[in-house]
Design an enzyme around this catalytic site. Structure first.
Site, PDB file in Angstrom:
ATOM      1  NE  ARG A  95      -3.117   0.450   4.048  1.00 60.38           N
ATOM      2  CZ  ARG A  95      -2.820  -0.410   4.856  1.00 60.38           C
ATOM      3  NH1 ARG A  95      -2.073   0.339   5.436  1.00 60.38           N
ATOM      4  NH2 ARG A  95      -3.713  -1.228   4.940  1.00 60.38           N
ATOM      5  CG  ASN A 140      -7.278   3.699  10.921  1.00 59.29           C
ATOM      6  OD1 ASN A 140      -6.044   3.018  11.594  1.00 59.29           O
ATOM      7  ND2 ASN A 140      -8.037   4.594  11.399  1.00 59.29           N
ATOM      8  CG  ASP A 141      -1.771  -0.738   8.745  1.00 55.29           C
ATOM      9  OD1 ASP A 141      -2.101  -1.189   8.389  1.00 55.29           O
ATOM     10  OD2 ASP A 141      -0.261  -0.127   9.068  1.00 55.29           O
ATOM     11  CB  CYS A 142      -4.762   0.963  14.267  1.00 58.10           C
ATOM     12  SG  CYS A 142      -3.172   1.467  14.885  1.00 58.10           S
ATOM     13  CG  ASN A 197      -6.983  -4.295  14.269  1.00 57.92           C
ATOM     14  OD1 ASN A 197      -6.224  -3.775  15.279  1.00 57.92           O
ATOM     15  ND2 ASN A 197      -6.440  -3.522  13.288  1.00 57.92           N
TER      16      ASN A 197
END
Length: 813
Positions: free
Chosen positions: A353, A475-477, A479
């Protein structure tokens, strides 16, 4: 403007630091090819070849006390006083100090008691060598007897092993010394499976050397009190295991006004071993060789930056867009997110990404290398359309250890590929056989990859007809499917619940944008049937977004694993997020019914602060397992209502899409690092490159930046400035001119190299408007519309634009 610690020298394209005790170490990068160095304003940092984890040449200790306490050092012993020209590590007070961070080099000058020492660190183009060009001057009226001691600490190449496996590494270290200590070779592993060695050499005659850290520093000493410089003489130590180093002792006698110039050579020798290293040292010992290498470095950067130069009424935009923003974009090309003062070079490689977005910032500078980067990224895609989240730069193999199933990743390949084709006109890249990482030798072309990316997303929709989020999206966070409760479990690798149905509105907006790009690409290729097919797909997703994601004043962010809205007015915290507003607007949602403008108004009213736009509001006050890592951060930091700078240029572009120039420029300037000099004690990070994050108003330290240099903010800030505000947009058939500027701007100029031609563009605004093209003249000839047509065979073209009352179709990069 001059800050407390330094100032820009715009003519020299340098940032000049006049105090060594900056709020945080201020970094620069050396190298553009294979050898790279991290170099701070006091000489701290380390050097590696291609891969900061697998080929680290020198050591660095992250999160040490004091910070930045290992690097490339030169000790000066004058009588009984020991000092460093970069202040560290001895921190002996200096009479004068200056550090000039330039393009690919750092020049440090220090002076004490009538002795001035200058060190210029750089990596010459095309060579695996870091040079330290040294000049020592006697500025006083009496003779000076000096002893100098160089210092580097070798890393045993594999950085993680070097930092953790001491039961082995303490017995591995080996060195060989040649030419009386002038050439020190780090040879750990050379007797077994490694063919490469590291050279640390000196072009000056040496009086001694050391290769054992215990001998040079002392087992119980720090580098600020190293035993050899304090004692006055090198010991001639040979390292056998433990911690090998490279250190030279030089004796200088300088008459008043006299100076000596010489160099240290830190080199990676991939083949040929010690003989090749000695040849390299001899080459840079030749008169003029180091000066010639530095001239080549400067010429390379002159040529690169000549491809785009800006002169507009805003000095920050001029400085950043013409020099520092492009320079930072090249750093992201070289390193993605792997090695900085916040990234250890061990846990992260080249992000799929990240690197696809980075292409947008450097494709105009290095189109051939951008082409190869896109193909390398495509090669880590899987046959189902997903991809490895990251890959290692040395092996170019996917790295599954850091987690996967981030379901926005694959769509960014469409964004980078279309940007490349528009910049270069090279459609042959689409037919390049790439294959998939899980089917070696399969040979599918790049266009197949683009279709696979779209197909995967469309085949994985949730209950609202919106794309599944998987483990997370951009937004990897966020989840929404993992529900992690174990304190030692990584959020990034935690398992997701079976049959997870959480959906991402941000991915939906990104799909709208990527599909629109693919439609235009197919139209350009003359494949109207394929264009119509993708347009139908896009229309279905747009209908789903408008039917399911509109919350009344903004677009919701997602739907969680139980199909409850995230980023909605019904939430007690995290009611509005910036990402879904940005990408829904950029993807074309809300364009006909006012929703786009209302969504951005909500961003302005609820998320915009003087330091930038926060990620969401209100901040999460407690951990929520159903949301994941985002709620693990204290309020105001990182993804929990921090100013995640990467998102801010998206909003700049969205405002430009709606023709709102004042909002667009304000958003651009809010996170612009050069505006922070007067608040640098709060901001702390470098004022010449973008940071990933600035603490939001909910934080205990609002306005404090972290994670500078390696951030997607760089590419998007460049795009938002050059293509959004200035409106110089590469397109398939030419350069499109579609500015969105403040009404007070009377004129601006841009020089832009596009497909081998230098376009000298002047935009005038006699009526005080924000955009729209009233007239377009190309080399004195009137051209209808706002597209400057291609002009093959020309070197330079003059373009004159006068703004009109209405803007053309919204410019989206």
């Amino acid at each position: 403007m001059s800050g407390e610690y330094g100032a820009f020298d715009d003519a020299a394209r340098e940032y000049v630091i006049r105090r060594p005790d900056t709020p945080l170490p201020w970094l620069n990068y050396l190298g553009q090819d294979d050898l790279f160095g991290l170099c701070t304003n006091t000489g701290g940092g380390y050097t590696f070849w291609r891969d900061a984890r697998l080929r680290r040449l020198t050591r660095y200790r992250y999160n040490d006390a004091p910070l930045d306490s290992v690097g490339r050092y030169l000790y000066v012993r004058d009588g009984d006083t020991v000092w460093n020209p970069g202040w560290k590590p001895a921190k002996t007070p200096l009479d004068r100090y200056e550090c000039r961070h330039g393009l690919g080099y750092t020049r440090i000058r220090g002076a004490r008691d009538d002795v001035e020492v200058e060190l210029c660190f750089f990596v010459p183009p095309g060579d695996d060598v870091e040079l330290w060009a040294a000049t020592v001057r006697n500025t006083g009226a009496t003779t000076k007897q000096l002893r100098l001691f160089s210092y580097v600490e070798f890393c045993l190449y594999e950085a993680l092993d070097d930092m953790t496996n001491f039961q082995s590494t303490y017995s591995l270290g080996e060195v060989e010394v040649a030419r009386g200590g002038a050439a020190i070779f780090h040879t750990t592993g050379h007797r077994a499976r490694r063919a490469h060695v590291t050279l640390f050499g000196c072009t000056h005659d040496v009086a001694g050397f050391d290769t054992s850290r215990d001998a040079f520093v002392g087992a119980h000493n720090g580098l600020h009190e190293a035993a050899v410089p304090l004692g006055g003489h090198a010991t001639g130590s040979i390292a056998h295991g433990w911690n090998p180093i490279g250190a030279h002792e030089l004796e200088l006698e300088l008459e008043p006004g006299e100076s000596e110039t010489f160099s240290f050579v830190l080199a990676y020798v991939d083949e040929g071993g010690i003989p090749s290293g000695l040849e390299l040292l001899d080459r840079y010992a030749e008169p003029g060789a180091v000066d010639d290498a530095f001239a080549r470095l400067q010429a390379d950067w002159d040529e690169l930056l000549s491809r785009l130069q800006v002169s507009c009424p805003d000095p920050h935009a001029n400085r950043m867009l013409s020099t520092w923003n492009q320079y930072q974009c090249m750093a992201t090309f070289n390193l993605s997110r792997s090695a900085s003062l916040f990234e250890s070079g061990i846990g992260r490689g080249m992000g799929f990404r990240d690197s696809n977005q980075d292409v947008l910032g450097f494709v105009h500078l290095i189109p051939d290398r951008a082409r190869q980067r896109i193909l390398d990224l495509a090669a880590t895609q899987l046959s189902d359309g997903t991809c490895f989240h990251q890959y290692q730069p040395l092996t170019r193999e996917g790295n599954a250890e850091i987690g996967g199933n981030f379901l926005d990743d694959h769509l960014w390949l469409l964004v980078s590929t279309c940007a490349y084709v528009k910049e270069t006109g090279d459609t042959s890249i689409l037919l390049e056989p790439v294959g998939y990482a899980d089917t070696p030798g399969s040979g599918e072309d790049l266009l197949h990859h683009l279709e696979a990316s779209i197909d995967y997303t469309l085949a994985h929709l949730g209950p609202h007809g919106l794309p599944l989020i998987g483990h997370a999206d951009w937004n990897d966070c966020l989840n929404l499917n993992s529900f992690s409760t174990q304190p030692n479990e990584s959020f990034q690798t935690a398992d997701d619940v079976e049959g997870a149905v959480a959906e991402s509105v941000m991915i939906a907006g990104l799909l709208l944008y990527a599909a629109a790009e693919l439609v235009r690409l197919y139209r350009h290729l003359g494949r109207d049937a394929d264009a119509d097919r993708i347009a139908d797909v896009r229309a279905e997703m747009l209908a789903a977004v408008e039917a399911e994601a509109w919350d009344g004043e903004w677009y919701v962010r997602a739907f969680d694993a139980e199909s409850r809205p995230v980023g909605s007015r019904v939430c007690d915290e995290g009611q509005i997020y910036v990402e879904s507003q940005a990408w829904c607007v950029l993807g074309g949602a809300g364009a006909r019914d006012g929703r786009a403008h209302r969504a951005l108004d909500s961003v302005h009213e609820r998320l915009t602060t003087p330091d930038g736009i926060v990620l969401q509001q209100p901040a999460y006050s407690r951990y929520r397992a159903e949301l994941g890592e985002i709620a693990s951060y204290p309020p105001g930091y990182k993804e929990n209502a921090g100013i995640f700078c990467h998102t801010n240029p998206w909003i700049t572009l969205a405002w430009c899409r709606l023709g709102e120039a004042e909002h667009a420029l304000a958003t651009y300037l809010a996170i612009c690092p050069s505006t922070r000099e007067e608040r640098i004690e709060t901001y702390r990070c470098e004022p010449y490159v973008y940071a990933q994050m600035i603490a939001g108003p909910d934080a205990a330290t609002p306005g404090e930046a972290k994670n500078s240099w390696l951030t997607g903010t760089a590419a998007w800030a460049f795009v938002s400035g050059t293509q959004g505000l200035l409106g110089i947009v590469p397109d398939y058939d030419g350069l499109r001119i579609d500015p969105c500027i403040p009404r007070t701007w009377e004129k601006f100029r841009v020089t832009r190299r596009f497909r081998g031609v230098d376009y000298e563009i002047t935009v005038t605004n006699p009526a005080g408007l924000s955009g729209g093209v009233r007239s377009l003249r190309v080399d004195g000839n009137d051209v209808p519309g706002n597209l400057v047509p291609l002009a093959a065979g020309r070197d330079r073209i003059s373009v004159d634009v006068v703004l009109a009352e209405t803007r053309a179709a919204a410019a989206v990069p």
